[in-house]
Design an enzyme around this catalytic site. Sequence first.
Site, PDB file in Angstrom:
ATOM      1  N   LYS A 205       0.849  -1.183   0.000  1.00  0.00           N
ATOM      2  CA  LYS A 205       0.000   0.000   0.000  1.00  0.00           C
ATOM      3  C   LYS A 205       0.888   1.236   0.000  1.00  0.00           C
ATOM      4  O   LYS A 205       1.670   1.460   0.930  1.00  0.00           O
ATOM      5  CB  LYS A 205      -0.928   0.019   1.214  1.00  0.00           C
ATOM      6  CG  LYS A 205      -1.875   1.225   1.231  1.00  0.00           C
ATOM      7  CD  LYS A 205      -2.798   1.164   2.432  1.00  0.00           C
ATOM      8  CE  LYS A 205      -3.749   2.352   2.475  1.00  0.00           C
ATOM      9  NZ  LYS A 205      -4.650   2.302   3.645  1.00  0.00           N
ATOM     10  N   LYS A 259      -2.152  -1.494  -3.736  1.00  0.00           N
ATOM     11  CA  LYS A 259      -2.992  -0.291  -3.726  1.00  0.00           C
ATOM     12  C   LYS A 259      -2.104   0.950  -3.769  1.00  0.00           C
ATOM     13  O   LYS A 259      -1.145   1.026  -2.988  1.00  0.00           O
ATOM     14  CB  LYS A 259      -3.848  -0.276  -2.451  1.00  0.00           C
ATOM     15  CG  LYS A 259      -4.793   0.917  -2.333  1.00  0.00           C
ATOM     16  CD  LYS A 259      -5.561   0.871  -1.006  1.00  0.00           C
ATOM     17  CE  LYS A 259      -6.494   2.076  -0.890  1.00  0.00           C
ATOM     18  NZ  LYS A 259      -7.196   2.110   0.405  1.00  0.00           N
TER      19      LYS A 259
END
Length: 335
Positions: A205, A259
């Site tokens: 992330k 992400k």
Amino acid sequence: MTFEKHDMDFLAGRRLRRPRMAGWSRDLMRENTLVPGDLIWPIFVIEGQNERQEVKSMPGVERLSIDLAVEAAKAARAEGIPAMALFPNIDPSLRSEDGAEGINRDNLICRTLSAIKDAVPEIGLVADVALDPYTTHGHDGVMRGEEILNDESVAILVKQALVQAQSGADVIAPSDMMDGRVAAIRGALDDEGLEKTIILSYAAKYASAFYGPFRDAVGSGARLKGSKLTYQMDPANAEDAILEVEQDLAEGADWIMVKPGMPYLDVCRMVKDRFDVPVFAYQVSGEYAMIAFAAQAGAIDREAAMAESLMGFKRAGCSGILTYFALDMARKING
């Protein structure tokens, strides 16, 4: 390198565009396909009854009260979408420095999980584990001064994961990026007899500029103090993602998330090639907003850009895609 005459004769007779000229032959040649079963639909939930609120930075996306979230789940099931991911926008009075509302068994997300699971048991439910929707400072963990405290945050995140799993979450998705949280959550779930609960780790992330509309949607954007660069990943790094993924798999993660999605398709492919595990990507709010606003301005075709962007995730090796386009895309696929 030179070509002999027979090589040139062969090349002269080869036409790569020939099989592209008819729809049936394009279908036969297609390397990747996108189906509703590839999609996870993220939705935002709020308190109230028959209540919906427009998310102004995400055209077409709304926050939904629990009863309408149940109806959304029924719509997803009807189109063959296998799972939904839930994110809360809570009353600001419930926010605190330590995000204690996140471990309340009767909080908004827990009640939504239970309501959807009771009404639509076939839908898989993904619960986000992070404190940013619950803290006054907008960070994913607890703070001392300007520092995000790793171990203290993990202790709270474990409790959050447990109440979510007990409320009906099929998938626990820690998105906080604290070290060691996957092992701690896996151990706690197993100890409580919740060993069937899947862990989808946001292992890679990045500290991204593309999260802005999401933070508006959950009400944390204006509250965020400082940046998340001390715990989320540097956008310049790819090999760093491999270390994160390797660690989370060793700690018991079942699935891996990258992400954001589109700016990090290279990372999706690297993870898939190196580990050969289910890799998911999140087409985040900023990615969605770019397509939606560009379409509103007449700059691009919304449906075509939606479909093309999602196919990019499949081409990069993703098993599934979290996308706000999920319902629209499924309906398009289903005709």
